[in-house]
Design an enzyme around this catalytic site. Structure first.
Site, PDB file in Angstrom:
ATOM      1  N   GLY A  31       0.809  -1.222   0.000  1.00 28.86           N
ATOM      2  CA  GLY A  31       0.000   0.000   0.000  1.00 28.86           C
ATOM      3  C   GLY A  31       0.836   1.262   0.000  1.00 28.86           C
ATOM      4  N   HIS A  37       4.332   1.428  -7.977  1.00 31.04           N
ATOM      5  CA  HIS A  37       3.354   0.331  -7.887  1.00 31.04           C
ATOM      6  C   HIS A  37       2.432   0.334  -9.101  1.00 31.04           C
ATOM      7  CE1 HIS A  37       3.934   1.305  -3.453  1.00 31.04           C
ATOM      8  NE2 HIS A  37       4.244   0.024  -3.485  1.00 31.04           N
ATOM      9  N   GLN A  61       7.625  -9.541   7.878  1.00 26.01           N
ATOM     10  CA  GLN A  61       8.871  -9.130   7.221  1.00 26.01           C
ATOM     11  C   GLN A  61       9.537  -7.923   7.886  1.00 26.01           C
ATOM     12  OE1 GLN A  61       6.625  -8.421   3.417  1.00 26.01           O
ATOM     13  NE2 GLN A  61       8.076  -6.757   3.131  1.00 26.01           N
ATOM     14  N   LYS A 149      13.019  -2.377  -7.891  1.00 26.94           N
ATOM     15  CA  LYS A 149      13.621  -1.604  -6.808  1.00 26.94           C
ATOM     16  C   LYS A 149      14.030  -2.530  -5.659  1.00 26.94           C
ATOM     17  CE  LYS A 149      13.464   1.657  -3.445  1.00 26.94           C
ATOM     18  NZ  LYS A 149      12.444   1.014  -2.679  1.00 26.94           N
ATOM     19  N   SER A 185       9.492   5.271  -3.513  1.00 25.19           N
ATOM     20  CA  SER A 185       9.367   4.317  -2.402  1.00 25.19           C
ATOM     21  C   SER A 185       8.367   4.894  -1.422  1.00 25.19           C
ATOM     22  CB  SER A 185      10.731   4.173  -1.708  1.00 25.19           C
ATOM     23  OG  SER A 185      10.567   3.621  -0.426  1.00 25.19           O
TER      24      SER A 185
HETATM   25  O1  PAF Z   1       7.673  -5.291  -2.015  1.00 25.54           O
HETATM   26  C1  PAF Z   1       6.723  -5.252  -1.199  1.00 25.54           C
HETATM   27  O2  PAF Z   1       5.958  -4.298  -1.154  1.00 25.54           O
HETATM   28  C2  PAF Z   1       6.545  -6.396  -0.229  1.00 25.54           C
HETATM   29  O3  PAF Z   1       7.774  -6.910   0.189  1.00 25.54           O
HETATM   30  C3  PAF Z   1       5.643  -7.526  -0.767  1.00 25.54           C
HETATM   31  C4  PAF Z   1       6.246  -8.189  -1.999  1.00 25.54           C
HETATM   32  C5  PAF Z   1       4.275  -6.948  -1.130  1.00 25.54           C
HETATM   33  C6  PAF Z   1       5.451  -8.593   0.306  1.00 25.54           C
HETATM   34  O4  PAF Z   1       4.908  -8.067   1.457  1.00 25.54           O
END
Ligand code: PAF
Length: 293
Positions: A31, A37, A61, A149, A185
């Protein structure tokens, strides 16, 4: 465009689209969408005609001292951008939907996560691979698209899909940059105006390396020094790594080749930023900046 929050709802929507003969594309995101994106949505539409975007800030993560709580979130704004760009279905689960209990099984990379970003973010790629494996299992897309990226992430996801025989193509879309070269980013939102200026040293370092490579420099130590010098000269940029590696297996190189990628990470203030480029094939934003003056 439809917004769904649960796994059964996504499966039902995707099942219907597949039943209508549509090819399913997935763009996984956390998001706070930006043009980077949205360019992946465009790329996805080249090979799919029902586009699912997931929006989920994946707690698995983030390390204990990382920015999970502060990570920027704005679902309303994301939905507007996604709809405008032609996304068909947004899947925005909450933590309990994806992790109803502590996972028994996760995807742990055995190789390639012990370098670059993996050195300072232990467990990060395990979290990424686990959530991506879940999303691919839930949506079962014909194609999914990730951004260059996060180069190491993209390599690991490709390898995971091969190793685990996960069907569907994995594609990687080029980094999108602001006009002055800053890689887009979601974390750029943390930067003050002064930090943003310093952050430009990452892309400027990469531009210097692309130019030097074009002019014939192949010594990796020289190329890395050129990048590092630009980053250090900016002041207030704590370099984490500057590394020129093989795109295929992320192995450090001593002589640069056309498949070499220069990757950098640094902290600017409290914000951790990454960037990278193929030395021989920079993305459009870097290529423009690397043009002879
Ligand atoms: O690159 C990201 O935004 C995240 O690491 C992903 C691939 C959506 C996994 O949470």
């Amino acid at each position: 465009m439809k917004l769904v929050r649960t796994i059964p709802e996504v499966r039902a929507e995707v099942g219907r689209a597949r039943g209508d003969g549509r090819r399913i594309g997935l763009v996984p995101t956390m998001g706070f969408l930006h043009e980077g994106h949205l360019s992946l949505v465009d790329r996805c539409r080249d090979s799919a005609d029902f586009i699912v975007m997931s929006i989920f800030v994946n707690p698995l993560q983030f390390g204990p001292s990382e920015d999970l709580d502060e990570y920027p979130r704005d679902l309303e704004r994301d939905l507007a951008f996604a709809e405008e760009r032609g996304v068909d279905l947004v899947f925005a689960p909450d933590d309990r939907e994806l992790y109803p209990t502590e996972p028994t099984a996760v995807v742990t990379p055995k190789r390639l996560a012990d370098r670059l970003c993996g050195l300072s973010r232990p467990g990060h790629f395990e979290g990424v691979l686990t959530v991506v494996a879940k999303l691919l299992g839930i949506v079962q897309p014909d194609v999914s698209v990730f951004g260059q990226k996060d180069f190491q992430q993209a390599v690991l996801i490709r390898r995971m899909a091969e190793d685990l025989n996960i069907p569907g193509a994995i594609e990687v879309g080029p980094t999108v940059r602001e006009a002055d070269g800053l890689a887009m980013s979601s974390r750029n939102a943390y930067l003050s105006a002064e930090e943003r200026e310093r952050a430009l040293s990452l892309s400027r370092g990469l531009v210097a390396a692309v130019r030097a490579y074009r002019e014939g420099e192949r010594d990796v130590r020289q190329l890395e020094t050129q990048i590092r010098e630009r980053m250090e000269a900016a002041g207030g940029v704590a370099v984490e790594y500057v590394s020129i590696v093989s795109a295929d297996d992320l192995e450090p190189l001593s002589r640069a080749t056309d498949d070499a990628v220069a990757a950098v990470a640094a902290r600017v203030g409290s914000t951790r930023l990454i960037d990278n480029t193929y030395l021989a094939r920079p993305d459009a934003g870097l290529a423009r900046l690397a043009e002879p003056d």
